[in-house]
Design an enzyme around this catalytic site. Structure first.
Site, PDB file in Angstrom:
ATOM      1  N   SER A  46      36.845   3.383 -17.673  1.00  0.00           N
ATOM      2  CA  SER A  46      36.377   2.358 -18.612  1.00  0.00           C
ATOM      3  C   SER A  46      35.590   3.006 -19.745  1.00  0.00           C
ATOM      4  O   SER A  46      35.367   2.385 -20.785  1.00  0.00           O
ATOM      5  CB  SER A  46      35.501   1.324 -17.889  1.00  0.00           C
ATOM      6  OG  SER A  46      34.502   1.958 -17.127  1.00  0.00           O
ATOM      7  N   LYS A 114      38.663   8.353  -7.619  1.00  0.00           N
ATOM      8  CA  LYS A 114      39.267   7.018  -7.484  1.00  0.00           C
ATOM      9  C   LYS A 114      40.584   7.023  -8.241  1.00  0.00           C
ATOM     10  O   LYS A 114      40.699   7.655  -9.293  1.00  0.00           O
ATOM     11  CB  LYS A 114      38.344   5.942  -8.065  1.00  0.00           C
ATOM     12  CG  LYS A 114      38.970   4.543  -8.051  1.00  0.00           C
ATOM     13  CD  LYS A 114      37.965   3.467  -8.389  1.00  0.00           C
ATOM     14  CE  LYS A 114      37.803   3.211  -9.872  1.00  0.00           C
ATOM     15  NZ  LYS A 114      39.029   2.805 -10.584  1.00  0.00           N
ATOM     16  N   GLU A 183      40.082  -5.630  -7.738  1.00  0.00           N
ATOM     17  CA  GLU A 183      39.706  -6.115  -9.071  1.00  0.00           C
ATOM     18  C   GLU A 183      40.454  -7.401  -9.427  1.00  0.00           C
ATOM     19  O   GLU A 183      41.689  -7.463  -9.353  1.00  0.00           O
ATOM     20  CB  GLU A 183      39.971  -5.035 -10.140  1.00  0.00           C
ATOM     21  CG  GLU A 183      39.628  -5.536 -11.548  1.00  0.00           C
ATOM     22  CD  GLU A 183      39.385  -4.457 -12.586  1.00  0.00           C
ATOM     23  OE1 GLU A 183      39.411  -3.266 -12.242  1.00  0.00           O
ATOM     24  OE2 GLU A 183      39.147  -4.836 -13.751  1.00  0.00           O
TER      25      GLU A 183
HETATM   26  O1  KIV Z   1      36.894   2.282 -14.853  1.00  0.00           O
HETATM   27  C1  KIV Z   1      36.091   1.545 -14.258  1.00  0.00           C
HETATM   28  O2  KIV Z   1      34.948   1.340 -14.672  1.00  0.00           O
HETATM   29  C2  KIV Z   1      36.546   0.896 -13.031  1.00  0.00           C
HETATM   30  C3  KIV Z   1      35.684  -0.166 -12.454  1.00  0.00           C
HETATM   31  C4  KIV Z   1      35.894  -1.405 -13.217  1.00  0.00           C
HETATM   32  C5  KIV Z   1      35.923  -0.364 -11.005  1.00  0.00           C
HETATM   33  O3  KIV Z   1      37.588   1.210 -12.548  1.00  0.00           O
END
Ligand code: KIV
Length: 279
Positions: A46, A114, A183
């Site tokens: 993000s 992640k 999400e």
């Molecule tokens: O990129 C990010 O901040 C995320 C969160 C919204 C979980 O993947």
């Protein structure tokens, strides 16, 4: 290594309390989030939107992610630090994904990575976990592929898509992920998934029935003005306050009110006298 490990996070599924996770993209914010006792700090891709000004997370590169992860890692003492794998850094092949994932741990101080996706990325998750890299999954609305999901909108309201998300979450858990982000899905679906998977679910726009909650810190603080999703609670509304402070600075400089004597250094008389005498 962080005080909080993936094993601690897994244990919270049974023992509670609910897991807290927030994003950070630089040293200052990482220090504040860590000091607040948040369990997991995510350097989310993000950052592409809220820090780098892209229209989506798609353009974010490995080098940009690693640069920000390194800054964040210098501010983290106790939280588990998770680095988000950017678009196309894990889709090409499990071996390519392994090389990229290892850089988050070896070069950027992360404890885990992640990645987005379910059934399709399960072999990748398996490969990383086998090599000793803790992985957090991410299913439901997956921003890197939002355009093929019809945009940034709630996922899994219809039976077919709900079943696919359910299978994705199971696949991620079976592949060995230590937790999974859900999400933008209906609360009922996240309750079902949370009951059925043996790893903690961490929700964002997935209702109160998850094992933990995550938000983008810039949203929570009211720093990102372009767009605020329905699921965000703004704990502060900082952008207008910052704007006001910046305008006040401009006004005071232009009026000669900043800096004051108290904000300046004295003790230069002798040196100035000497320079004048020489000229
Ligand atoms: O990129 C990010 O901040 C995320 C969160 C919204 C979980 O993947």
């Amino acid at each position: 290594m962080a005080d909080i490990t993936p094993v601690h996070i897994r244990e919270r599924k049974l023992q509670g309390p609910p897991i807290t996770m927030l994003t950070a993209y630089d040293y200052s914010f990482a220090s504040m989030v860590d000091a607040a006792g948040i369990d997991i700090i995510l350097v989310g891709d993000s950052l592409g939107m809220v820090v780098l000004g892209y229209d989506s997370t798609v353009p974010v590169t490995m080098e940009e992610m690693l640069h920000h992860c390194r800054a964040v890692s210098r501010g983290v003492k106790r939280a588990l630090l998770v680095g988000d794998m950017p678009f196309m850094s894990y889709q090409v092949s499990p071996e390519d994904a392994l090389m990229n994932a290892s850089r988050f741990l070896k070069e950027a101080g992360c404890d885990a990575v992640k990645l987005e996706g379910g059934v399709d990325v399960a072999p990748v998750i398996e490969r990383l976990v086998k090599a000793g890299i803790p992985v957090m999954g991410h299913v439901g609305l997956t921003p890197q592929t939002a355009s093929s999901l019809g945009g940034f909108r709630v996922q899994g309201k219809d039976i077919e898509r709900a079943r696919a998300i359910y299978k994705d979450a199971l696949a991620v858990a079976e592949a060995g992920a230590f937790s999974v982000v859900l999400e933008c899905i209906p609360s009922e679906l996240s309750v079902l998934i949370t009951k059925e998977v043996d790893i903690p679910t961490i929700g964002i726009g997935a209702g109160p029935g998850c094992d933990g909650q995550v938000l983008v810190t810039n949203d929570l603080l009211g720093l990102y003005e372009k767009f605020t999703p329905k699921f965000v609670r703004k704990y502060l509304d900082l952008a207008p306050k910052i704007n006001q402070a910046l305008k006040t600075f401009k006004k005071e400089v232009e009026a000669g009110d900043f800096p004051s004597l108290e904000e300046s250094f004295s003790g230069g008389e002798e040196a100035v006298k000497a320079i004048r005498a020489q000229n």
